[in-house]
Design a protein around this motif. Structure first.
Motif, PDB file in Angstrom:
ATOM      1  N   ASN A  48      28.072   0.789 -33.752  1.00 17.84           N
ATOM      2  CA  ASN A  48      26.792   0.111 -33.547  1.00 17.84           C
ATOM      3  C   ASN A  48      26.922  -1.186 -32.742  1.00 17.84           C
ATOM      4  O   ASN A  48      26.017  -2.002 -32.747  1.00 17.84           O
ATOM      5  N   TYR A  49      28.023  -1.379 -32.063  1.00 17.15           N
ATOM      6  CA  TYR A  49      28.231  -2.575 -31.255  1.00 17.15           C
ATOM      7  C   TYR A  49      27.892  -2.207 -29.813  1.00 17.15           C
ATOM      8  O   TYR A  49      28.573  -1.370 -29.214  1.00 17.15           O
ATOM      9  N   LEU A  50      26.835  -2.808 -29.292  1.00 16.80           N
ATOM     10  CA  LEU A  50      26.349  -2.447 -27.968  1.00 16.80           C
ATOM     11  C   LEU A  50      27.472  -2.508 -26.929  1.00 16.80           C
ATOM     12  O   LEU A  50      28.212  -3.490 -26.858  1.00 16.80           O
ATOM     13  N   GLY A  51      27.597  -1.459 -26.151  1.00 17.44           N
ATOM     14  CA  GLY A  51      28.607  -1.407 -25.103  1.00 17.44           C
ATOM     15  C   GLY A  51      29.920  -0.796 -25.550  1.00 17.44           C
ATOM     16  O   GLY A  51      30.810  -0.563 -24.732  1.00 17.44           O
ATOM     17  N   ILE A  52      30.053  -0.535 -26.840  1.00 14.80           N
ATOM     18  CA  ILE A  52      31.273   0.072 -27.374  1.00 14.80           C
ATOM     19  C   ILE A  52      30.870   1.391 -28.015  1.00 14.80           C
ATOM     20  O   ILE A  52      30.087   1.414 -28.964  1.00 14.80           O
ATOM     21  N   GLY A  53      31.396   2.483 -27.517  1.00 13.09           N
ATOM     22  CA  GLY A  53      31.043   3.782 -28.071  1.00 13.09           C
ATOM     23  C   GLY A  53      31.601   3.973 -29.462  1.00 13.09           C
ATOM     24  O   GLY A  53      30.881   4.292 -30.400  1.00 13.09           O
ATOM     25  N   SER A  54      32.895   3.755 -29.627  1.00 13.59           N
ATOM     26  CA  SER A  54      33.561   3.951 -30.910  1.00 13.59           C
ATOM     27  C   SER A  54      34.910   3.237 -30.852  1.00 13.59           C
ATOM     28  O   SER A  54      35.713   3.507 -29.970  1.00 13.59           O
ATOM     29  N   VAL A  55      35.133   2.326 -31.789  1.00 10.60           N
ATOM     30  CA  VAL A  55      36.427   1.642 -31.842  1.00 10.60           C
ATOM     31  C   VAL A  55      36.718   1.215 -33.278  1.00 10.60           C
ATOM     32  O   VAL A  55      35.825   0.810 -34.019  1.00 10.60           O
ATOM     33  N   ASP A  56      37.960   1.366 -33.657  1.00  4.10           N
ATOM     34  CA  ASP A  56      38.442   0.910 -34.952  1.00  4.10           C
ATOM     35  C   ASP A  56      38.360  -0.612 -35.016  1.00  4.10           C
ATOM     36  O   ASP A  56      38.622  -1.304 -34.022  1.00  4.10           O
ATOM     37  N   GLY A  57      37.993  -1.161 -36.163  1.00  2.00           N
ATOM     38  CA  GLY A  57      37.840  -2.608 -36.320  1.00  2.00           C
ATOM     39  C   GLY A  57      39.105  -3.387 -36.000  1.00  2.00           C
ATOM     40  O   GLY A  57      39.047  -4.458 -35.385  1.00  2.00           O
ATOM     41  N   THR A  58      40.251  -2.879 -36.389  1.00  2.00           N
ATOM     42  CA  THR A  58      41.513  -3.558 -36.104  1.00  2.00           C
ATOM     43  C   THR A  58      41.799  -3.568 -34.604  1.00  2.00           C
ATOM     44  O   THR A  58      42.223  -4.584 -34.050  1.00  2.00           O
ATOM     45  N   ALA A  59      41.518  -2.453 -33.934  1.00  2.00           N
ATOM     46  CA  ALA A  59      41.706  -2.392 -32.480  1.00  2.00           C
ATOM     47  C   ALA A  59      40.752  -3.355 -31.782  1.00  2.00           C
ATOM     48  O   ALA A  59      41.129  -4.020 -30.809  1.00  2.00           O
ATOM     49  N   PHE A  60      39.528  -3.443 -32.269  1.00  2.00           N
ATOM     50  CA  PHE A  60      38.554  -4.389 -31.725  1.00  2.00           C
ATOM     51  C   PHE A  60      39.088  -5.819 -31.825  1.00  2.00           C
ATOM     52  O   PHE A  60      39.023  -6.591 -30.871  1.00  2.00           O
ATOM     53  N   LEU A  61      39.632  -6.171 -32.983  1.00  2.00           N
ATOM     54  CA  LEU A  61      40.190  -7.517 -33.171  1.00  2.00           C
ATOM     55  C   LEU A  61      41.360  -7.787 -32.235  1.00  2.00           C
ATOM     56  O   LEU A  61      41.482  -8.883 -31.690  1.00  2.00           O
ATOM     57  N   GLU A  62      42.225  -6.807 -32.050  1.00  2.00           N
ATOM     58  CA  GLU A  62      43.364  -6.984 -31.146  1.00  2.00           C
ATOM     59  C   GLU A  62      42.885  -7.278 -29.729  1.00  2.00           C
ATOM     60  O   GLU A  62      43.414  -8.164 -29.060  1.00  2.00           O
ATOM     61  N   THR A  63      41.867  -6.564 -29.284  1.00  2.00           N
ATOM     62  CA  THR A  63      41.300  -6.813 -27.958  1.00  2.00           C
ATOM     63  C   THR A  63      40.661  -8.194 -27.891  1.00  2.00           C
ATOM     64  O   THR A  63      40.855  -8.932 -26.917  1.00  2.00           O
ATOM     65  N   ALA A  64      39.900  -8.560 -28.917  1.00  2.00           N
ATOM     66  CA  ALA A  64      39.235  -9.869 -28.941  1.00  2.00           C
ATOM     67  C   ALA A  64      40.261 -11.002 -28.927  1.00  2.00           C
ATOM     68  O   ALA A  64      40.089 -12.006 -28.228  1.00  2.00           O
ATOM     69  N   ARG A  65      41.338 -10.842 -29.666  1.00  2.00           N
ATOM     70  CA  ARG A  65      42.389 -11.873 -29.681  1.00  2.00           C
ATOM     71  C   ARG A  65      43.054 -12.012 -28.319  1.00  2.00           C
ATOM     72  O   ARG A  65      43.312 -13.128 -27.854  1.00  2.00           O
ATOM     73  N   LYS A  66      43.332 -10.888 -27.685  1.00  2.00           N
ATOM     74  CA  LYS A  66      43.916 -10.949 -26.339  1.00  2.00           C
ATOM     75  C   LYS A  66      42.967 -11.646 -25.372  1.00  2.00           C
ATOM     76  O   LYS A  66      43.393 -12.403 -24.497  1.00  2.00           O
ATOM     77  N   GLN A  67      41.681 -11.397 -25.534  1.00  2.00           N
ATOM     78  CA  GLN A  67      40.691 -12.012 -24.656  1.00  2.00           C
ATOM     79  C   GLN A  67      40.668 -13.531 -24.826  1.00  2.00           C
ATOM     80  O   GLN A  67      40.716 -14.268 -23.851  1.00  2.00           O
ATOM     81  N   VAL A  68      40.622 -14.020 -26.073  1.00  2.00           N
ATOM     82  CA  VAL A  68      40.606 -15.480 -26.256  1.00  2.00           C
ATOM     83  C   VAL A  68      41.930 -16.090 -25.824  1.00  2.00           C
ATOM     84  O   VAL A  68      41.953 -17.183 -25.261  1.00  2.00           O
ATOM     85  N   ASP A  69      43.018 -15.376 -26.054  1.00  2.00           N
ATOM     86  CA  ASP A  69      44.325 -15.872 -25.613  1.00  2.00           C
ATOM     87  C   ASP A  69      44.374 -15.996 -24.096  1.00  2.00           C
ATOM     88  O   ASP A  69      44.953 -16.944 -23.555  1.00  2.00           O
ATOM     89  N   SER A  70      43.754 -15.037 -23.390  1.00  2.00           N
ATOM     90  CA  SER A  70      43.802 -15.055 -21.925  1.00  2.00           C
ATOM     91  C   SER A  70      43.075 -16.270 -21.345  1.00  2.00           C
ATOM     92  O   SER A  70      43.366 -16.686 -20.226  1.00  2.00           O
ATOM     93  N   PHE A  71      42.154 -16.846 -22.100  1.00  2.00           N
ATOM     94  CA  PHE A  71      41.451 -18.047 -21.650  1.00  2.00           C
ATOM     95  C   PHE A  71      42.128 -19.330 -22.136  1.00  2.00           C
ATOM     96  O   PHE A  71      41.659 -20.422 -21.849  1.00  2.00           O
TER      97      PHE A  71
END
Length: 196
Positions: A48-71
Motif C-alpha cells: 500500500n505504499y504508493l510507487g512500490i508494488g510489493s516489498v518486504d519491510g526489512t528490504a524497504f528499510l535497507e533501501t531507505a538507509r542506503k538512501q539517507v547514507d548516500s546524502f
C-alpha cells in the motif's frame, strides 16, 4: 563521553525518522539520526505504499538507509537515546556514547512517547499533540508517525509526517515556504547520468 553539535537530531530510524533525515540533509541541514532498529517495519510487507508494488519491510528499510547514507546523514545505528532536553540553544539528546546538540529535534519513536513526555510536549489523550507541520507544543521539536496517531500506523503516512517536519524546519531556516521539488537534471547532477 563525546559532545557533537548538528542542525537536526532525529530519534528513530523507521519511515518517519529516515524521511525527516533525508529531507533535512538533502537540503543542506546537517542531520544525525539515531536508529535502534526497533521499528515495526520488520513485520511488514508493503503493498500500500504508493510507487512500490510489493516489498518486504526489512528490504524497504535497507533501501531507505542506503538512501539517507548516500546524502551524508550521520546515522548512529544501534545508539539508543536515553534522554532529551530543551536548552537555550535548542536540544540535547543523551546516549551511552555521548551528548548531541541541535537547533531542531524530530521524534520518530513509534508508539513509544516517553521522550516526548519527558520533553514536556502537550498530549491529546494518549498521542502527542501536533499541528499540520508535525511541530509539538515545544517550539522546534517535532513528533511523527505513531506518536501522533492512535491507529494510522502505515509506513507511507509516517514517511509523510517525517517529510512534513523536515520541510517545516527548512521553511523556518529559509524564512519562507521551502519546496523540495526535484527534476531529472537534479538526479543526474547528484548521481551521474542515467544508464537508460
Amino acid at each position: 563521553m563525546s559532545s557533537i553539535n548538528t542542525d537536526v537530531l532525529v530519534v528513530g530510524g523507521g519511515p518517519a525518522g529516515l524521511s525527516a533525515a533525508l529531507f533535512a540533509q538533502k537540503n543542506g541541514l546537517e542531520t544525525t539520526v539515531f536508529d535502534t532498529d526497533g521499528t515495526w517495519m520488520h513485520k511488514a510487507h508493503l503493498f500500500n505504499y504508493l510507487g512500490i508494488g510489493s516489498v518486504d519491510g526489512t528490504a524497504f528499510l535497507e533501501t531507505a538507509r542506503k538512501q539517507v547514507d548516500s546524502f551524508g546523514v550521520d546515522r548512529r545505528q544501534g545508539e539508543e537515546v536515553t534522554d532529551v532536553s530543551a536548552t537555550d540553544d535548542g536540544f540535547v539528546v543523551e546516549t551511552a556514547q555521548g551528548e548531541y546538540g541541535a537547533d531542531y529535534l524530530v521524534l520518530a519513536t513509534g508508539a513509544n512517547r516517553d521522550l516526548a513526555e519527558s520533553l514536556g510536549c502537550a498530549f491529546d489523550g494518549d498521542v502527542v499533540d501536533v499541528d499540520v507541520t508535525m511541530e509539538t507544543s515545544v517550539a522546534d521539536a517535532y513528533a511523527t508517525g505513531a506518536m501522533v496517531r492512535t491507529e494510522e500506523w502505515q509506513a507511507v503516512i509516517s514517511a509523510g509526517d517525517g517529510a512534513a517536519a523536515a520541510l517545516n524546519i527548512l521553511s523556518k531556516e529559509e524564512g519562507d515556504h521551502f519546496h523540495d521539488f526535484d527534476v531529472p537534471a537534479d538526479a543526474g547532477e547528484l548521481f551521474g547520468p542515467s544508464k537508460e
